[in-house]
Design an enzyme around this catalytic site. Sequence first.
Site, mmCIF file in Angstrom:
data_model
loop_
_atom_site.group_PDB
_atom_site.id
_atom_site.type_symbol
_atom_site.label_atom_id
_atom_site.label_comp_id
_atom_site.label_asym_id
_atom_site.label_seq_id
_atom_site.Cartn_x
_atom_site.Cartn_y
_atom_site.Cartn_z
ATOM 1 N N TYR A 427 0.813 -1.217 0.000
ATOM 2 C CA TYR A 427 0.000 0.000 0.000
ATOM 3 C C TYR A 427 0.844 1.264 0.000
ATOM 4 C CZ TYR A 427 -0.152 -0.265 5.301
ATOM 5 O OH TYR A 427 0.106 -0.336 6.646
ATOM 6 N N GLU A 428 0.173 2.382 -0.275
ATOM 7 C CA GLU A 428 0.820 3.689 -0.494
ATOM 8 C C GLU A 428 1.807 3.660 -1.662
ATOM 9 O OE1 GLU A 428 -0.224 6.359 0.650
ATOM 10 O OE2 GLU A 428 -1.522 5.537 2.193
ATOM 11 N N GLY A 429 1.478 2.878 -2.678
ATOM 12 C CA GLY A 429 2.352 2.738 -3.839
ATOM 13 C C GLY A 429 3.255 1.542 -3.643
#
Length: 569
Positions: A427-429
């Site tokens: 997550y978050e890229g």
Amino acid sequence: MPYTSPVAETRFLLDKVLGYDRLAQTDLFAEAGADVTEAILTEVGRLCDEVLAPLNRGGDLTPAKLENGVVRSSPGFKDGYKAIAEGGWVGLSAAPEHGGMGLPLTLNTAVFEMMAGACLSLQLCPLLSQGQIEALDHHASDTLKALYLPKLISGEWTGTMNLTEPQAGSDVGALRTKAEDNGDGSYAITGQKIFITWGDHDVAENVCHLVLARLPDGAPGTRGISLFMVPKLIPDAAGNPGERNNLRVVSLEHKLGIHGSPTCVMSFEGAQGWMVGKPNGGMAAMFTMMNNARLGVGAQGIGVAEAAYQHALAYAKDRKQGRTPLGDGAIIDHADVRRMLAVMKAEIFAARAIALDCGMAIDMAKATGKDSWNARAALLTPIAKAQGTDIGCEIASLGVQIHGGMGFIEETGAAQYLRDARITPIYEGTNGIQAMDLVGRKMMDGGEAAFRLLQEVEDTAEAARSKAPELAHKVWDAAETLREATEWLVAQEAGDRNAGATAFLRAFARILGAHYHLKAALADPDGPRARLATVFIDRILPEHESLLVQARAGAGQLYALSAEDLESA
């Protein structure tokens, strides 16, 4: 699961390795001196050890649940969150004019790493709020700021980030959620979002959703996306939670880990929202939230790694098995177990240093306005996120290995760290996206920021030759090898860069880790940190050579393999 916050280790890094005192010399962070920093780290350490850590196992065994449209949090989480909010920790780095402490992000990163080590599932809630605070502070109208920021900073309300849709994962531009003008300054938001962390709960009185949606005339792709504030409960004229908005939780995801964190599928059904920033400027506003969140997620990986290491160390000191080189003792005296523990500790130190240095760069850029600090912060952010989270998974896996067969048994608790950590590289890229960002956007300056950082590494190594010649020589040589690889990289087309991006990022992190370890050895020449530096530089740093071979291999060999080849070969 006993946990002790790494207060002393953090202070050593800040004071002896990273030059944290430079922040207190700026006008912006003049209040962030040694006494304030010590008091905050000590107080948060106590909160983590005594209040949050005891909730970790229960959150895993008794996940959040959806009952009659309402999400109920894991046992004790409501009180745990209340302690975080009442301590003022949500607003640690937020602007004082809205009720925040205005302290450095570096300190905030250390604080939230400790919270993640204590209980990652609960720490996610204030982390998302902090990202929303950042986005609103930079992009929202004064009216929205006045209404939402004080409540978010105090922790009375919490924030979320709504990007992902079933058909649009990392390709945010494929989203279908729509926004239609209501004619009164608000918009009707309709669509579905997935993977919404803490999308609903009972630990605070309101949930504020930042939602990406497309106006009717919005261009295709990311250029036509706008950002909206969509609260669960619409504030009344007095700014208190009022009428229920037209949104609901469809379901909670059944996940590998972080069971105590409710991950929601959200449905917006003509929900009332207010635009944040300019029309079609949603991605710029959301990236403000995501950039600092990426550093925060890197710190999450480090926090889980620290907790897994402590868990494994305690087991290794207690478990007796076979005869060791030191006699009949605990398994910590077996060479291979000692190796794993040493590698774990050395890796955590290096990853923590990268994350805190990234925080320092962000703070110094904010305090001085200098482009060089901004460039350093931009370069370090994908490295901090990717390396911190990769190390979190690797250390948690080693923790299971040290437990042996008992690590595979859930009752020991070792597996929870591995399951919890596994989301952080995603997550978050994803970490692949972080790597491509590093070799793409972050090298658009021709590698100038990277070369400047490598010069710092080489200068440190040169200065250390008289005190730690063997270590200094190895660090200098590694930095020079990375310099040559970077020169090659910036001359390549995007395809060849991307094919080696993950290996390049990892190599960069290896050399930065060795740099920080060398500085630690110089500050503690006869102590444990010098001995730990030797472990990292002799055993881990050499990986950079093979990584840089991979980084320069190009894309041709990968695309020479067809999809059919991958099925049959």
